[in-house]
Motif scaffolding. Structure first.
Motif, mmCIF file in Angstrom:
data_model
loop_
_atom_site.group_PDB
_atom_site.id
_atom_site.type_symbol
_atom_site.label_atom_id
_atom_site.label_comp_id
_atom_site.label_asym_id
_atom_site.label_seq_id
_atom_site.Cartn_x
_atom_site.Cartn_y
_atom_site.Cartn_z
ATOM 1 N N UNK A 111 0.836 -1.202 0.000
ATOM 2 C CA UNK A 111 0.000 0.000 0.000
ATOM 3 C C UNK A 111 0.869 1.249 0.000
ATOM 4 N N UNK A 112 1.936 1.242 0.796
ATOM 5 C CA UNK A 112 2.843 2.395 0.848
ATOM 6 C C UNK A 112 3.512 2.619 -0.506
ATOM 7 N N UNK A 113 3.917 1.541 -1.167
ATOM 8 C CA UNK A 113 4.552 1.669 -2.488
ATOM 9 C C UNK A 113 3.552 2.208 -3.507
ATOM 10 N N UNK A 114 2.323 1.712 -3.443
ATOM 11 C CA UNK A 114 1.284 2.186 -4.363
ATOM 12 C C UNK A 114 1.080 3.687 -4.187
ATOM 13 N N UNK A 115 0.970 4.138 -2.940
ATOM 14 C CA UNK A 115 0.775 5.567 -2.684
ATOM 15 C C UNK A 115 1.955 6.385 -3.199
ATOM 16 N N UNK A 116 3.168 5.870 -2.979
ATOM 17 C CA UNK A 116 4.370 6.598 -3.395
ATOM 18 C C UNK A 116 4.432 6.737 -4.911
ATOM 19 N N UNK A 117 4.133 5.654 -5.627
ATOM 20 C CA UNK A 117 4.180 5.712 -7.091
ATOM 21 C C UNK A 117 3.087 6.632 -7.620
ATOM 22 N N UNK A 118 1.898 6.561 -7.064
ATOM 23 C CA UNK A 118 0.815 7.427 -7.525
ATOM 24 C C UNK A 118 1.132 8.896 -7.284
ATOM 25 N N UNK A 119 1.808 9.186 -6.162
ATOM 26 C CA UNK A 119 2.198 10.582 -5.912
ATOM 27 C C UNK A 119 3.117 11.104 -7.001
ATOM 28 N N UNK A 120 4.002 10.227 -7.495
ATOM 29 C CA UNK A 120 4.923 10.660 -8.562
ATOM 30 C C UNK A 120 4.179 10.984 -9.850
ATOM 31 N N UNK A 121 3.008 10.406 -10.012
ATOM 32 C CA UNK A 121 2.254 10.602 -11.247
ATOM 33 C C UNK A 121 1.139 11.624 -11.095
ATOM 34 N N UNK A 122 1.023 12.246 -9.913
ATOM 35 C CA UNK A 122 0.013 13.276 -9.752
ATOM 36 C C UNK A 122 0.332 14.455 -10.667
ATOM 37 N N UNK A 123 -0.683 15.004 -11.324
ATOM 38 C CA UNK A 123 -0.420 16.173 -12.171
ATOM 39 C C UNK A 123 0.078 17.344 -11.350
ATOM 40 N N UNK A 124 1.076 18.024 -11.860
ATOM 41 C CA UNK A 124 1.644 19.185 -11.175
ATOM 42 C C UNK A 124 0.946 20.446 -11.653
ATOM 43 N N UNK A 125 0.397 21.192 -10.692
ATOM 44 C CA UNK A 125 -0.284 22.428 -11.054
ATOM 45 C C UNK A 125 0.707 23.421 -11.659
ATOM 46 N N UNK A 126 0.258 24.142 -12.653
ATOM 47 C CA UNK A 126 1.092 25.134 -13.322
ATOM 48 C C UNK A 126 0.560 26.534 -13.039
ATOM 49 N N UNK A 127 1.452 27.532 -12.988
ATOM 50 C CA UNK A 127 0.975 28.906 -12.845
ATOM 51 C C UNK A 127 0.070 29.265 -14.013
ATOM 52 N N UNK A 128 -0.726 30.315 -13.866
ATOM 53 C CA UNK A 128 -1.625 30.699 -14.956
ATOM 54 C C UNK A 128 -0.873 30.900 -16.267
ATOM 55 N N UNK A 129 -1.453 30.429 -17.339
ATOM 56 C CA UNK A 129 -0.848 30.634 -18.660
ATOM 57 C C UNK A 129 -0.734 32.132 -18.929
ATOM 58 N N UNK A 130 0.397 32.538 -19.439
ATOM 59 C CA UNK A 130 0.601 33.955 -19.735
ATOM 60 C C UNK A 130 1.387 34.696 -18.684
ATOM 61 N N UNK A 131 1.584 34.064 -17.501
ATOM 62 C CA UNK A 131 2.362 34.709 -16.448
ATOM 63 C C UNK A 131 3.838 34.382 -16.632
ATOM 64 N N UNK A 132 4.668 35.405 -16.750
ATOM 65 C CA UNK A 132 6.104 35.234 -16.936
ATOM 66 C C UNK A 132 6.848 36.008 -15.848
ATOM 67 N N UNK A 133 7.759 35.303 -15.159
ATOM 68 C CA UNK A 133 8.544 35.931 -14.096
ATOM 69 C C UNK A 133 10.030 35.845 -14.435
ATOM 70 N N UNK A 134 10.735 36.956 -14.278
ATOM 71 C CA UNK A 134 12.183 36.995 -14.494
ATOM 72 C C UNK A 134 12.832 37.441 -13.184
ATOM 73 N N UNK A 135 13.195 36.476 -12.320
ATOM 74 C CA UNK A 135 13.710 36.831 -10.989
ATOM 75 C C UNK A 135 14.947 37.717 -11.014
ATOM 76 N N UNK A 136 15.828 37.537 -11.994
ATOM 77 C CA UNK A 136 17.067 38.319 -12.022
ATOM 78 C C UNK A 136 16.796 39.810 -12.172
#
Length: 222
Positions: A111-136
């Motif tokens: 069960x722990x391995x299943x949870x760990x693998x599924x976490x790796x495949x969770x979709x990663x939220x992205x910032x809003x399209x069109x937002x550009x940041x230049x930290x430098x």
């Protein structure tokens, strides 16, 4: 991530029943088949979030099943094997398996391995399209429009954009606002958020990108 459908492919009835019980107790919807030839047709008919795949199966072994799945899907696959020699372990991973478990094992480990693998495949939220940041250069644009942010407002936006969709408390945001880590109040954070919202609204009227969670903090809509 509970609620996902897991396919258990195991021909030992007692072991299969044990795995099904533990995975269901963890909140997963579980299906079970005992023959390797049944896997691909079932998966094509009804997709699963993860496949727990025994190596030694009647009809078609786990390696053949995994190769067949990888021809058309990237579904997470955890190989289960009693053959512990290194060649089989490596081969199981080289054909596209995402993890392996050796028998005998604890059902809780599975069960722990299943949870760990599924976490790796969770979709990663992205910032809003069109937002550009230049930290430098502390330059931020949204849909091509310069936002004209102060350094503090830029750091605030960058902190929220690093975790889109996740709520950040005022205390967390305070740690990002000033280089000298000065002590500021909740009202200071709220004031900077208000100014940031105003500038974002100029670039995207009515979009309300920074959401307030009452009593908790703020998040940037992904």
């Amino acid at each position: 991530m509970s609620g996902q459908r897991i396919l258990v492919v195991e021909d030992e009835p007692k072991l299969a029943s044990l795995l099904v019980d533990y995975l269901q107790a963890a909140g997963y919807e579980v299906e079970h088949v005992a023959n390797g030839l049944a896997v691909v047709p079932l998966f094509r008919a009804r997709e699963h979030g993860l496949i727990l795949l025994d190596l030694m199966l009647p009809g078609q072994d786990g390696l053949q099943v995994c190769r067949a799945l990888r021809a058309f899907s990237r579904v997470p696959v955890i190989m289960v094997t009693a053959r512990v020699d290194e060649v089989d372990r490596l081969l199981g991973l080289e054909i596209g398996a995402d993890d392996y478990i050796c028998k005998p094992f604890s059902p809780r480990e599975v069960v722990a391995r299943v949870k760990a693998v599924l976490r790796r495949f969770e979709p990663v939220a992205q910032p809003p399209a069109g937002l550009q940041l230049a930290p430098a250069s502390y330059r931020a644009t949204y849909n091509g429009k310069l936002l004209e942010l102060t350094p503090v407002e830029f750091r605030l936006l960058a902190a929220l954009a690093a975790l889109p969709g996740q709520v950040m408390s005022r205390d967390q945001l305070m740690n990002h606002l000033y280089d000298d880590h000065r002590v500021v109040t909740d009202r200071t954070v709220d004031s900077h958020v208000k100014n940031l919202r105003r500038k974002l609204d100029c670039a995207a009227p009515g979009r309300d990108l920074v959401r307030s969670i009452y009593g908790v903090g703020y998040c940037l809509e992904p």
